[in-house]
Design an enzyme around this catalytic site. Structure first.
Site, PDB file in Angstrom:
ATOM      1  N   ASP A   1       5.683  46.982  42.325  1.00  0.00           N
ATOM      2  CA  ASP A   1       5.044  48.279  42.107  1.00  0.00           C
ATOM      3  C   ASP A   1       3.580  47.992  41.787  1.00  0.00           C
ATOM      4  O   ASP A   1       3.254  47.498  40.702  1.00  0.00           O
ATOM      5  CB  ASP A   1       5.750  49.023  40.950  1.00  0.00           C
ATOM      6  CG  ASP A   1       5.191  50.419  40.755  1.00  0.00           C
ATOM      7  OD1 ASP A   1       4.019  50.652  41.093  1.00  0.00           O
ATOM      8  OD2 ASP A   1       5.932  51.282  40.243  1.00  0.00           O
TER       9      ASP A   1
ATOM     10  N   LYS B   1      -1.548  58.215  41.716  1.00  0.00           N
ATOM     11  CA  LYS B   1      -2.433  57.613  40.723  1.00  0.00           C
ATOM     12  C   LYS B   1      -3.755  57.177  41.374  1.00  0.00           C
ATOM     13  O   LYS B   1      -4.449  57.999  41.924  1.00  0.00           O
ATOM     14  CB  LYS B   1      -1.675  56.472  40.032  1.00  0.00           C
ATOM     15  CG  LYS B   1      -0.259  56.868  39.575  1.00  0.00           C
ATOM     16  CD  LYS B   1      -0.277  57.915  38.513  1.00  0.00           C
ATOM     17  CE  LYS B   1       1.018  58.627  38.183  1.00  0.00           C
ATOM     18  NZ  LYS B   1       2.299  58.184  38.645  1.00  0.00           N
TER      19      LYS B   1
HETATM   20  C1  LIG Z   1       4.012  52.545  37.794  1.00  0.00           C
HETATM   21  C2  LIG Z   1       4.602  53.791  38.351  1.00  0.00           C
HETATM   22  N1  LIG Z   1       5.463  53.721  39.389  1.00  0.00           N
HETATM   23  C3  LIG Z   1       6.023  54.813  39.923  1.00  0.00           C
HETATM   24  C4  LIG Z   1       5.757  56.067  39.424  1.00  0.00           C
HETATM   25  C5  LIG Z   1       6.426  57.283  40.045  1.00  0.00           C
HETATM   26  O1  LIG Z   1       5.535  57.952  40.850  1.00  0.00           O
HETATM   27  P1  LIG Z   1       5.538  59.564  41.080  1.00  0.00           P
HETATM   28  O2  LIG Z   1       5.243  60.190  39.765  1.00  0.00           O
HETATM   29  O3  LIG Z   1       4.457  59.744  42.102  1.00  0.00           O
HETATM   30  O4  LIG Z   1       6.881  59.930  41.603  1.00  0.00           O
HETATM   31  C6  LIG Z   1       4.858  56.203  38.364  1.00  0.00           C
HETATM   32  C7  LIG Z   1       4.556  57.538  37.808  1.00  0.00           C
HETATM   33  O5  LIG Z   1       4.002  57.669  36.736  1.00  0.00           O
HETATM   34  C8  LIG Z   1       4.266  55.036  37.810  1.00  0.00           C
HETATM   35  O6  LIG Z   1       3.420  55.091  36.769  1.00  0.00           O
END
Ligand SMILES: Cc1ncc(COP(=O)(O)O)c(C=O)c1O
Length: 394
Positions: free
Chosen positions: A185, A210
């Protein structure tokens, strides 16, 4: 190598990859193809694979080419959210009976999806300390098929050595005669600071919500595969499951990515200044920022990242102290999410990580006094003045 052989640099790639002028008018910006379907040339003759917009849309395709180029992957797919990206990732690569190793400090929503949804389908998860590659090796079982790593982690900014983890997965997979995919991630670092595929990892996932979009006006996600066959599996599963990114959001994310390098440099400059200031403040007990020399992941971060970014967590000792700060900030907006141009501040224990059980939260260092700030790209003096004023009330 002559100048003529030069591969485009990162900033050039952000602006040009997948962004060819539109062929009919020459429009310099890829249009928003707001259509659900396409007229076919003749019976059985769709134009260039354009049959139905869940399967293929030119605005989304332009973004996907841009994302693949940024991460150095073979193929990218864009989704309706980061969690939709993770859903398709897991549907494509794991099945009942498989075991997945996960960074113990992963984002709360990822933990919720894995432990409270996918666990009901016979997939098992072990939350491990991925900052220790040998601990990961020991946690591999005959059923392990994936290692899901977040680095830096949300919110305690733990750093895992991606090259070391990729090597462990390769070696242990070889012993099992199976592939253990390493998925990273890369939401916090972005490909501007960190390129997991170049370090031997197999797949990158993003919440494009983000930094990639960067303006807090779109929710989206992405999966980028190093291997074209893996990418085809994701594409097949995306089309089957349907969690695609809309044309308008695809446009927004493509547009955001064009300024990613300038934004990330500014987040990094401000992030370093705010972390240094917080670490000197008498009311702040502890600062979690990989750019600080005392951070346990500082050396690894310095090696595998080209900057430290704008995500910082700090501990004020109690929920009451955190509440007093969060009720007083003005420029730092109290809200979930991160990675936008504006500074955002949050309380992980009651907001982003509320779905993690209290004992598990404490084990992960998400204490009641922990505050997370996504340092924006405002004038840093204004951010510091805001935090200083708010800390006076603590
Ligand atoms: C590190 C990380 N991965 C995945 C996600 C999930 O993404 P989304 O909110 O766009 O579904 C987030 C959301 O805050 C995140 O901070």
């Amino acid at each position: 190598m002559t100048d003529h052989d030069r591969k485009p640099g990162f900033a050039t790639t952000c602006i040009h990859a997948g962004q060819e002028p539109e062929p009919v008018t020459g429009a310099v910006t890829v249009p928003i193809f707001q259509t659900s379907t396409y007229v076919q040339e003749a019976f059985g003759k769709p134009r260039d694979g354009y049959e139905y917009a869940r399967t293929k849309n030119p605005t989304r395709l332009a973004l996907e080419k841009q994302l693949a180029a940024l991460e150095g992957g073979a193929v990218a797919h864009a989704f309706a959210s980061g969690m939709a990206a993770e859903t398709t990732l897991m549907l494509a690569f794991v099945k009942a009976g498989d075991h997945v190793l996960v960074s113990r400090n992963t984002y709360g929503g990822t933990y919720r999806f894995f432990s409270k949804v996918l666990a009901n389908f016979g997939v098992t998860f072990a939350y491990v300390d991925t900052t220790d590659a040998e601990a990961v090796r020991k946690a591999v079982t005959p059923a392990t098929r994936m290692l899901f790593v977040e680095t830096p982690t949300n919110p305690t900014m733990e750093i895992s050595d991606l090259a070391a983890l990729a090597a462990v997965a390769k070696e242990e997979g070889k012993k099992l005669g199976e592939k253990i995919r390493v998925v990273v991630d890369n939401t916090f670092a972005t490909p501007f600071f960190q390129k997991p595929l170049a370090l031997g990892c197999d797949v990158v996932v993003h919440s494009t919500t983000k930094y990639l979009n960067g303006h807090s006006d779109s929710v989206g996600g992405a999966v980028i595969c190093a291997d074209a066959a893996d990418g085809a599996k994701i594409g097949f599963t995306q089309n089957a499951a349907g969690g695609i990114l809309s044309p308008f959001d695809s446009f927004l994310v493509s547009r955001g990515i064009k300024t990613l390098p300038v934004r990330m440099k500014a987040h990094d400059t401000n992030g370093r200044a705010v972390a240094a200031w917080l670490s000197r403040h008498p009311k702040v007990l502890k600062v979690f920022y990989p750019g600080l020399p005392g951070h346990p992941g500082h050396a690894v971060a310095g090696r595998q990242m080209s900057g430290f970014g704008g995500m910082i967590s700090f501990d004020l000792g109690s929920e009451a102290a955190a509440r007093r700060l969060l009720d007083r900030v003005v420029i730092c907006a109290l809200g979930e999410s991160l990675g936008g141009v504006e500074s955002l501040i949050s309380h992980p224990a009651t907001m982003t990580h509320a779905s993690v059980e209290p004992e598990e939260r404490i084990r992960r260092g998400i204490t009641p006094g922990l505050v997370r700030v996504s340092v924006g790209i405002e004038d840093v003096e204004d951010i510091l003045a805001d935090l200083s004023r708010a800390l006076e009330g603590v």
